[in-house]
Design an enzyme around this catalytic site. Structure first.
Site, PDB file in Angstrom:
ATOM      1  N   GLY A   1      12.860 -13.314   8.043  1.00 13.56           N
ATOM      2  CA  GLY A   1      14.101 -12.207   8.148  1.00 13.56           C
ATOM      3  C   GLY A   1      14.594 -12.465   7.258  1.00 13.56           C
ATOM      4  O   GLY A   1      15.949 -13.524   6.567  1.00 13.56           O
ATOM      5  N   ARG A   2      14.235 -11.849   6.006  1.00 15.54           N
ATOM      6  CA  ARG A   2      14.966 -11.119   4.508  1.00 15.54           C
ATOM      7  C   ARG A   2      15.522 -11.056   5.135  1.00 15.54           C
ATOM      8  O   ARG A   2      16.927 -11.475   4.517  1.00 15.54           O
ATOM      9  CB  ARG A   2      13.702 -10.800   3.974  1.00 15.54           C
ATOM     10  CG  ARG A   2      13.369 -11.149   2.967  1.00 15.54           C
ATOM     11  CD  ARG A   2      12.437 -10.026   1.895  1.00 15.54           C
ATOM     12  NE  ARG A   2      11.871  -9.227   2.358  1.00 15.54           N
ATOM     13  CZ  ARG A   2      10.760  -9.197   3.263  1.00 15.54           C
ATOM     14  NH1 ARG A   2       9.511  -9.391   2.063  1.00 15.54           N
ATOM     15  NH2 ARG A   2      10.152  -8.110   3.769  1.00 15.54           N
TER      16      ARG A   2
ATOM     17  N   GLY B   1       0.645  -1.205  -0.153  1.00 16.41           N
ATOM     18  CA  GLY B   1       0.010   0.122  -0.272  1.00 16.41           C
ATOM     19  C   GLY B   1       0.843   1.123   0.303  1.00 16.41           C
ATOM     20  O   GLY B   1       0.510   1.989   0.624  1.00 16.41           O
TER      21      GLY B   1
ATOM     22  N   GLU C   1      15.521 -17.421   6.715  1.00 16.50           N
ATOM     23  CA  GLU C   1      14.997 -16.612   5.203  1.00 16.50           C
ATOM     24  C   GLU C   1      15.826 -15.819   4.024  1.00 16.50           C
ATOM     25  O   GLU C   1      15.616 -16.620   2.949  1.00 16.50           O
ATOM     26  CB  GLU C   1      13.201 -15.519   5.412  1.00 16.50           C
ATOM     27  CG  GLU C   1      12.277 -15.575   4.418  1.00 16.50           C
ATOM     28  CD  GLU C   1      11.595 -14.822   4.283  1.00 16.50           C
ATOM     29  OE1 GLU C   1      11.695 -13.913   5.655  1.00 16.50           O
ATOM     30  OE2 GLU C   1      11.026 -14.978   3.760  1.00 16.50           O
TER      31      GLU C   1
ATOM     32  N   ASP D   1      10.379  -9.422  13.168  1.00 18.86           N
ATOM     33  CA  ASP D   1      12.084  -9.002  12.205  1.00 18.86           C
ATOM     34  C   ASP D   1      12.946  -8.227  13.482  1.00 18.86           C
ATOM     35  O   ASP D   1      13.873  -8.905  13.586  1.00 18.86           O
ATOM     36  CB  ASP D   1      12.497  -8.663  10.683  1.00 18.86           C
ATOM     37  CG  ASP D   1      11.662  -9.719   9.774  1.00 18.86           C
ATOM     38  OD1 ASP D   1      11.727 -10.592  10.385  1.00 18.86           O
ATOM     39  OD2 ASP D   1      11.038  -8.922   8.807  1.00 18.86           O
TER      40      ASP D   1
ATOM     41  N   THR E   1       7.325  -4.884  13.851  1.00 14.50           N
ATOM     42  CA  THR E   1       8.028  -5.813  12.922  1.00 14.50           C
ATOM     43  C   THR E   1       8.296  -7.332  14.059  1.00 14.50           C
ATOM     44  O   THR E   1       8.970  -6.972  14.574  1.00 14.50           O
ATOM     45  CB  THR E   1       8.308  -6.008  11.614  1.00 14.50           C
ATOM     46  OG1 THR E   1       9.953  -6.728  11.077  1.00 14.50           O
ATOM     47  CG2 THR E   1       9.834  -4.717  12.312  1.00 14.50           C
TER      48      THR E   1
ATOM     49  N   GLY F   1       6.329  -0.951  10.230  1.00 13.10           N
ATOM     50  CA  GLY F   1       7.845  -1.576   9.953  1.00 13.10           C
ATOM     51  C   GLY F   1       8.060  -0.822   9.078  1.00 13.10           C
ATOM     52  O   GLY F   1       8.075   0.331   9.261  1.00 13.10           O
TER      53      GLY F   1
ATOM     54  N   GLY G   1       9.085  -0.111   6.001  1.00 18.53           N
ATOM     55  CA  GLY G   1       8.640   0.524   4.979  1.00 18.53           C
ATOM     56  C   GLY G   1       7.333   1.504   5.578  1.00 18.53           C
ATOM     57  O   GLY G   1       7.172   2.168   4.353  1.00 18.53           O
ATOM     58  N   THR G   2       6.545   1.130   6.432  1.00 24.26           N
ATOM     59  CA  THR G   2       5.277   2.413   6.785  1.00 24.26           C
ATOM     60  C   THR G   2       5.780   3.398   7.243  1.00 24.26           C
ATOM     61  O   THR G   2       5.109   4.753   6.294  1.00 24.26           O
ATOM     62  CB  THR G   2       4.368   1.688   7.306  1.00 24.26           C
ATOM     63  OG1 THR G   2       3.927   0.500   7.434  1.00 24.26           O
ATOM     64  CG2 THR G   2       2.815   2.277   7.812  1.00 24.26           C
TER      65      THR G   2
HETATM   66  O1  F6P Z   1       8.674  -8.063   7.664  1.00 23.67           O
HETATM   67  C1  F6P Z   1       8.366  -9.005   8.048  1.00 23.67           C
HETATM   68  C2  F6P Z   1       8.125 -10.625   7.291  1.00 23.67           C
HETATM   69  O2  F6P Z   1       7.668 -11.307   8.819  1.00 23.67           O
HETATM   70  C3  F6P Z   1       9.633 -10.194   6.574  1.00 23.67           C
HETATM   71  O3  F6P Z   1      10.359 -11.427   7.642  1.00 23.67           O
HETATM   72  C4  F6P Z   1       9.162 -11.623   5.610  1.00 23.67           C
HETATM   73  O4  F6P Z   1       9.982 -12.110   4.482  1.00 23.67           O
HETATM   74  C5  F6P Z   1       7.696 -11.049   5.116  1.00 23.67           C
HETATM   75  O5  F6P Z   1       7.095 -10.184   6.217  1.00 23.67           O
HETATM   76  C6  F6P Z   1       6.586 -12.379   4.315  1.00 23.67           C
HETATM   77  O6  F6P Z   1       5.945 -11.488   3.963  1.00 23.67           O
HETATM   78  P1  F6P Z   1       4.899 -11.816   3.520  1.00 23.67           P
HETATM   79  O7  F6P Z   1       3.050 -11.669   4.621  1.00 23.67           O
HETATM   80  O8  F6P Z   1       4.006 -10.479   2.133  1.00 23.67           O
HETATM   81  O9  F6P Z   1       4.879 -13.090   2.864  1.00 23.67           O
END
Ligand code: F6P
Length: 358
Positions: A183-184, A78, A235, A140, A138, A114, A116-117
């Site tokens: 945890g991207r 969004g 992740e 994360d 978040t 988080g 982004g927001t």
């Molecule tokens: O930012 C939080 C998070 O849980 C990340 O660790 C993860 O990569 C992402 O959200 C996954 O988002 P979605 O709900 O779009 O799959």
């Protein structure tokens, strides 16, 4: 003073969002007599016609403390600066957000979200004068300027319990088992859960791994009669051979390999004699009841956000610093991401207890 203030939740959901809304509404109505307006699905609720806004009362916020998800709905697609329309085209609708907020009589908006927001909120204030106050969320825990985001502790608890459960299976079958956690970009969940759940190997995005070192750890354990190994994989973790890749290439590598745990498992193929399995914990880490620690933090953040509004400290984000909840400038809060420090005390603690980072 009578005020009308909006509140919204943005980005991926996290346990504790409802607890923040509840605490903010309680303090705002009971102690200040303000009107609180919930905006549905982050900024989308202001951009759609008719607008999706709803009055939040003490009654409508009853029973929210322990409830996961968000009663206001959320989206992680969004961004009004790059709004994607139904026909797939992208345009900047950010000015419409500020305009819609003014038309709805909102003095400002408390945005719970988080990185982004918070970045979008900061831009809306800077470019269009929309008054905002941020609340960091978040699972994360990778937002700079705050020691903790709510949702993190719950995710660590769930990941630790998953490790406990995998432990007994790994031991019974003498397997190498890989658990992939979220945890991207930042490996805080993997690191905290890995230490708490007794993982033997922790793989993080911040420390590209060498499969030979993981295999050496598995063999060393075998040599002393420990016939299984538990590996927790964030992740975004990738082997050293991928260290030079761009974020897009890393994403593509993980997608092609069916995720970080599957990639790590494939890397060990032929290097160890064990049977191997991998599990992706996924969104289970984000749903359901927040832990008491997250309910407490979320409640503190909700109250602190109302206090920032009362003091007209728009443009700030609430943050936990050395045990105290304070306000920090959003510009500072969104300037960098908090990653795991490869030389930091937690990594050193893990290494000192024999955990390998590959
Ligand atoms: O930012 C939080 C998070 O849980 C990340 O660790 C993860 O990569 C992402 O959200 C996954 O988002 P979605 O709900 O779009 O799959």
């Amino acid at each position: 003073m009578s005020r009308r203030v909006g509140i919204s939740t943005g980005g991926g959901d996290a346990p504790g969002l409802n607890a923040v809304i509840r605490a903010f509404v309680k303090h705002a109505i009971r102690d200040h007599g303000w009107e609180v307006v919930g905006i549905e699905d982050s900024f989308d609720g202001l951009l759609e016609t008719p607008r999706r806004l709803r009055a939040l009362s003490l009654r409508s916020c009853q029973g929210l403390l322990h409830r996961g998800g968000t009663i206001l709905g959320t989206t992680n697609r969004g961004d009004p600066f790059t709004y994607v329309g139904p026909d797939g085209t992208t345009r900047d609708r950010s000015h419409e957000v500020a305009q819609a907020a003014a038309e709805a009589g909102l003095e400002g908006i408390v945005t719970i979200g988080g990185d982004g927001t918070q970045r979008i909120s900061h831009r809306l204030m800077r470019d269009h004068g929309l008054k905002v106050i941020g609340v960091p969320k978040t699972i994360d825990n990778d937002l700079a300027s705050t020691d903790r985001t709510f949702g993190f502790q719950t995710a660590v608890d769930i990941a630790t319990e998953a490790l406990d459960r995998l432990h007994t299976t790994a031991e019974s079958h003498e397997r190498v088992m890989f658990l992939e956690v979220m945890g991207r970009d930042a490996g805080h969940i993997a690191l905290h859960a890995g230490i708490s759940g007794g993982a033997d190997v922790i793989l993080l995005p911040e420390i590209p791994y060498d499969p030979d070192l993981i295999a050496a750890k598995v063999r060393a354990r075998r040599d002393v009669g420990r016939l299984f190994t538990l590996v927790v994989v964030a992740e975004g973790a990738l082997p050293k051979t991928c260290a030079g890749m761009s974020p897009e290439e890393r994403k593509e590598r993980l997608r092609r390999g069916h995720g970080a745990a599957a990639v790590a498992m494939a890397q060990l193929d032929g290097l160890v004699p064990h049977e191997m399995r991998h599990v992706i914990l996924g969104h289970i880490q984000r749903g359901g009841t927040p832990t008491p620690a997250d309910r407490l933090l979320a409640t503190r953040y909700g109250v602190a956000a109302a206090e920032l509004v009362a003091a007209d400290r728009w443009g700030e984000m609430v943050a936990l610093r050395n045990g105290e909840v304070v306000g920090v400038s959003m510009a500072e809060a969104t300037s960098s991401q908090k990653l795991v420090d490869p030389d930091g005390s937690l990594v050193r603690t893990a290494r000192a207890t024999g955990i390998s980072f590959g």
